[in-house]
Scaffold this motif. Structure first.
Motif, PDB file in Angstrom:
ATOM      1  N   HIS A  14       1.058  -1.323  -0.324  1.00 30.71           N
ATOM      2  CA  HIS A  14      -0.095  -0.434  -0.315  1.00 30.71           C
ATOM      3  C   HIS A  14       0.958   1.337   0.263  1.00 30.71           C
ATOM      4  O   HIS A  14       1.136   1.594   0.412  1.00 30.71           O
ATOM      5  CB  HIS A  14      -0.968  -0.651   1.576  1.00 30.71           C
ATOM      6  N   VAL A  17       2.060   7.870  -1.629  1.00 30.62           N
ATOM      7  CA  VAL A  17       2.485   7.994  -3.850  1.00 30.62           C
ATOM      8  C   VAL A  17       3.339   9.942  -2.981  1.00 30.62           C
ATOM      9  O   VAL A  17       2.905  10.892  -2.539  1.00 30.62           O
ATOM     10  CB  VAL A  17       1.150   9.017  -4.065  1.00 30.62           C
ATOM     11  N   LYS A  35      -7.255  13.962  -2.879  1.00 26.69           N
ATOM     12  CA  LYS A  35      -7.778  13.155  -4.090  1.00 26.69           C
ATOM     13  C   LYS A  35      -7.275  11.958  -4.255  1.00 26.69           C
ATOM     14  O   LYS A  35      -6.619  11.462  -3.257  1.00 26.69           O
ATOM     15  CB  LYS A  35      -7.305  13.032  -5.385  1.00 26.69           C
ATOM     16  N   ALA A  36      -8.483  10.668  -3.926  1.00 26.58           N
ATOM     17  CA  ALA A  36      -8.630   9.860  -3.541  1.00 26.58           C
ATOM     18  C   ALA A  36      -6.891   8.604  -3.799  1.00 26.58           C
ATOM     19  O   ALA A  36      -6.642   7.702  -2.782  1.00 26.58           O
ATOM     20  CB  ALA A  36      -9.952   8.632  -3.710  1.00 26.58           C
ATOM     21  N   ASP A  37      -7.013   8.682  -4.791  1.00 25.40           N
ATOM     22  CA  ASP A  37      -6.568   8.227  -5.708  1.00 25.40           C
ATOM     23  C   ASP A  37      -4.684   8.498  -4.855  1.00 25.40           C
ATOM     24  O   ASP A  37      -3.119   7.450  -5.028  1.00 25.40           O
ATOM     25  CB  ASP A  37      -5.833   7.704  -7.120  1.00 25.40           C
ATOM     26  N   LEU A  38      -4.321   9.969  -3.749  1.00 25.51           N
ATOM     27  CA  LEU A  38      -3.214   9.793  -2.899  1.00 25.51           C
ATOM     28  C   LEU A  38      -3.413   9.350  -1.802  1.00 25.51           C
ATOM     29  O   LEU A  38      -2.492   8.752  -0.828  1.00 25.51           O
ATOM     30  CB  LEU A  38      -3.159  11.463  -3.228  1.00 25.51           C
ATOM     31  N   GLU A  40      -3.993   5.815  -0.470  1.00 26.35           N
ATOM     32  CA  GLU A  40      -3.955   4.528   0.139  1.00 26.35           C
ATOM     33  C   GLU A  40      -2.911   4.153   1.152  1.00 26.35           C
ATOM     34  O   GLU A  40      -3.062   3.810   2.414  1.00 26.35           O
ATOM     35  CB  GLU A  40      -3.748   3.865  -0.959  1.00 26.35           C
ATOM     36  N   ILE A  74     -14.453  12.010  -6.074  1.00 28.15           N
ATOM     37  CA  ILE A  74     -13.536  11.454  -6.086  1.00 28.15           C
ATOM     38  C   ILE A  74     -12.113  11.516  -5.243  1.00 28.15           C
ATOM     39  O   ILE A  74     -10.984  11.533  -5.086  1.00 28.15           O
ATOM     40  CB  ILE A  74     -12.627  12.251  -7.978  1.00 28.15           C
ATOM     41  N   SER A 138     -14.183   4.924  -3.724  1.00 24.05           N
ATOM     42  CA  SER A 138     -12.353   4.435  -3.274  1.00 24.05           C
ATOM     43  C   SER A 138     -12.838   4.020  -1.633  1.00 24.05           C
ATOM     44  O   SER A 138     -11.189   3.873  -1.550  1.00 24.05           O
ATOM     45  CB  SER A 138     -11.443   5.748  -3.655  1.00 24.05           C
ATOM     46  N   LYS A 141     -10.828   0.180  -0.989  1.00 22.88           N
ATOM     47  CA  LYS A 141      -9.717   0.520  -1.581  1.00 22.88           C
ATOM     48  C   LYS A 141      -8.289   0.871  -0.291  1.00 22.88           C
ATOM     49  O   LYS A 141      -7.598   0.250   0.197  1.00 22.88           O
ATOM     50  CB  LYS A 141      -9.484   1.038  -2.622  1.00 22.88           C
TER      51      LYS A 141
END
Ligand SMILES: CC(=O)N[C@H]1[C@@H](OP(=O)(O)O)O[C@H](CO)[C@@H](O)[C@@H]1O
Ligand SMILES: [Mg+2]
Length: 543
Positions: A14, A17, A35-38, A40, A74, A138, A141
């Motif tokens: 996990h 970023v 932003k959710a993609d940052l 995890e 998002i 999100s 995850k």
């Protein structure tokens, strides 16, 4: 595998970023939110910190909530809840920040161990973390990353799945008080509904809720949870005609879209859909159901909003009267806590008409909550609709133990005791606050129009100003004045002086990369003009 190896292996699965331009993650007003993609790797690391915090606090359960509230779908966020259901102690925010910004998996294990040593944490004692998430896709995850951290640190984990933020706060407190004389309620989502429904019925004895209520849930988690709650109200005891709207959680793209408490407060209008029916009592929750705004569309006056300041003054007025009727006025200290964004008319009304003290704190509910705890009954709300009423153990004892001398006194004591159960004691809760407002209106026999007549808001304007460098601005006096850059405040003062009954202040947002300027004046056009002038000052100094 050793402890460290497990932490390192989990972190590799996990990964964090690395932010551009050497940027750092920061545990802010609402935890980590972006932003959710940052998120995890961030969530994995927050899991590590939650386990440390539980071990530090004698194995009490710590909460982790995954939500980005009123932000777009998002985004997401992760924040830690302390054992009593309040927000993470401020001192630990920097530990969260240092752990999350570890440059590598090995560095992460090192910082984790250093924290344990520095904070004198015994890593061998049990740890427990309970968690939940809102409806964002999100969330799945992020929960997986969180669970991996709890696994790596051998922490007992309880996944409460999808919840409103205040429900998770309730569950943390209920978990830690289970089986004690201070038990906060059953440790389950159903326990939360039962507690609220039972208190709601007690608050409404011999009273009737007039008319119907439309509740806009911002297409967030509040929708299904409110629908579920309504099933717990015994129909024979209470008739509560609620229409739940904007409760579509299956299409993430509509979350907080043109709806919800933040939309209503900032746009100063009703959600366009479903089309507002003139005269109908309405309210909006935000995406994670911790903010509440009331309003109606008046056939003559148009849209009329009752925001956090109104809810605060309504609660203070009602509870103040009950305390008086209960004969406890000299025993209990009641106070109201606001921020600089509270409308000046509400502050005057509470001080002069209700004769209650008002304290101003910096923005962010953790500040208000803390100060409200200093009263026997502390009412706090941000203008945006986030807040609650806190009752001290002494106050609750007085409600339960005082010997009533008359039926009116008994009624007041019973209602106060019921309110202390109805109102979420851990954090602002849109569902619980809405029930409180409905109870007060029923007791007073008021419509929203009656409520809105208690005082007239001063015309005001809030603007967001983008500047090159917001870090040059530093505040003092509960954010009402700027100490830096030197000379800037004098220019703001000079602008304010040009207007009658005016007030204005500027501060850096804690959640966005911008400055906020607030202005109040005797007329709408003057408030607008003052806000623009102060924004001009801020732009000139913000380089
Ligand atoms: C003017 C305003 O509404 N500010 C909001 C906003 O903080 P800022 O620091 O102003 O960005 O978000 C906070 C967290 O939700 C909330 O507590 C606060 O009231
Ligand atoms: Mg919220």
């Amino acid at each position: 595998m050793s402890h460290d190896d497990k932490i390192i292996a989990g972190s590799a699965k996990h990964p964090i970023v690395v932010l551009e331009k050497g940027g750092l993650y920061k545990y802010g007003t609402a935890g980590f939110r972006m932003k959710a993609d940052l998120l995890e790797g961030v969530t994995y690391r927050v899991g590590l910190l939650a386990s440390l915090r539980s071990r530090k606090l004698n194995s009490q359960a710590i909460g982790v909530m995954i939500t980005a509230s009123h932000n777009p779908a998002i985004d997401n966020g992760v924040k830690i809840v302390d054992p009593q259901g309040d927000m993470l102690e401020q001192e630990w925010e920097r530990h969260a920040t240092s752990l999350v910004n570890a440059a590598s998996d090995e560095e992460l294990a090192k910082i984790y161990n250093t924290l344990a040593v520095d904070l004198k944490i015994d890593l061998a004692v049990p740890a427990k973390v309970v968690y939940g998430r809102d409806t964002r896709p999100s969330g799945h995850k992020l929960v997986t990353a969180l669970a991996a951290a709890l696994d790596a640190t051998e922490t007992e984990a309880v996944d409460f799945k999808i919840l409103t933020t205040p429900q998770l706060h309730y569950l943390v407190r209920a978990t830690n008080s289970e089986g004690t004389p201070l038990s906060y309620g059953e440790v389950s989502e159903a326990g939360y509904y039962k507690k609220l429904a039972e208190a709601f019925v007690r608050c409404l004895r011999n009273r009737k809720i007039e008319g119907s209520l439309v509740v806009d849930c911002a297409n967030g988690v509040g929708g299904p949870k409110l629908t579920e709650f309504l099933k717990y109200i015994p129909k024979d005891d209470v008739s509560f005609d609620v229409k739940v709207v904007n409760d579509d959680i299956l299409r993430p793209e509509v979350l907080n879209l043109d709806s919800g408490a933040d939309f209503v407060k900032t746009k100063q209008r009703a959600p366009p859909s479903p089309k507002p029916v003139p005269g109908v009592r309405s309210c909006s929750f935000d995406g994670d159901a911790d903010r509440l705004i009331y309003y109606w569309v008046d056939p003559d006056a148009g849209f009329v909003m009752l925001d956090g300041d109104r809810i605060s003054s309504l609660a203070a007025s009602f509870i103040g009267d009950l305390v008086e009727s209960a004969g406890l006025r000299d025993d209990l200290r009641i106070g109201v806590v606001q921020t600089a964004y509270a409308n000046g008319a509400s502050t005057n009304y509470i001080r002069q008409h209700l004769k209650l003290p008002v304290i101003c704190t910096p923005t962010g509910v953790k500040h208000l909550h803390h100060v409200a705890q200093g009263f026997d009954i502390g009412v706090y709300f941000e203008a945006n609709g986030h807040g609650t009423v806190l009752f001290s153990p002494d106050a609750v004892t007085a409600f339960k133990k005082s010997e009533p001398q008359s039926p009116a006194q008994k009624d007041a004591l019973d209602t106060l005791a019921a309110l202390a159960d109805l109102i979420n004691q851990t954090v602002g809760d849109a569902l619980s606050d809405m029930l409180m407002v409905e109870v007060i209106l029923a007791h007073k026999g008021w419509t929203l129009r009656d409520w809105s007549m208690t005082y007239s808001d001063l015309p005001n304007r809030l603007v967001r100003v983008e500047v090159e460098n917001k870090d040059v601005f530093r505040t003092t006096d509960a954010e009402r004045r700027l100490s830096h850059p030197e000379g800037c405040q004098a220019e703001i003062d000079a602008e304010v002086k040009k207007f009658k009954d005016a007030r204005s202040f500027a501060r850096a947002s804690g959640t966005e990369n911008a400055m906020r300027v607030y202005a109040e004046a005797a007329t709408r056009s003057e408030a607008n003009e003052l806000a623009e002038r102060v924004a001009g000052v801020v732009r000139r100094w913000g380089v």
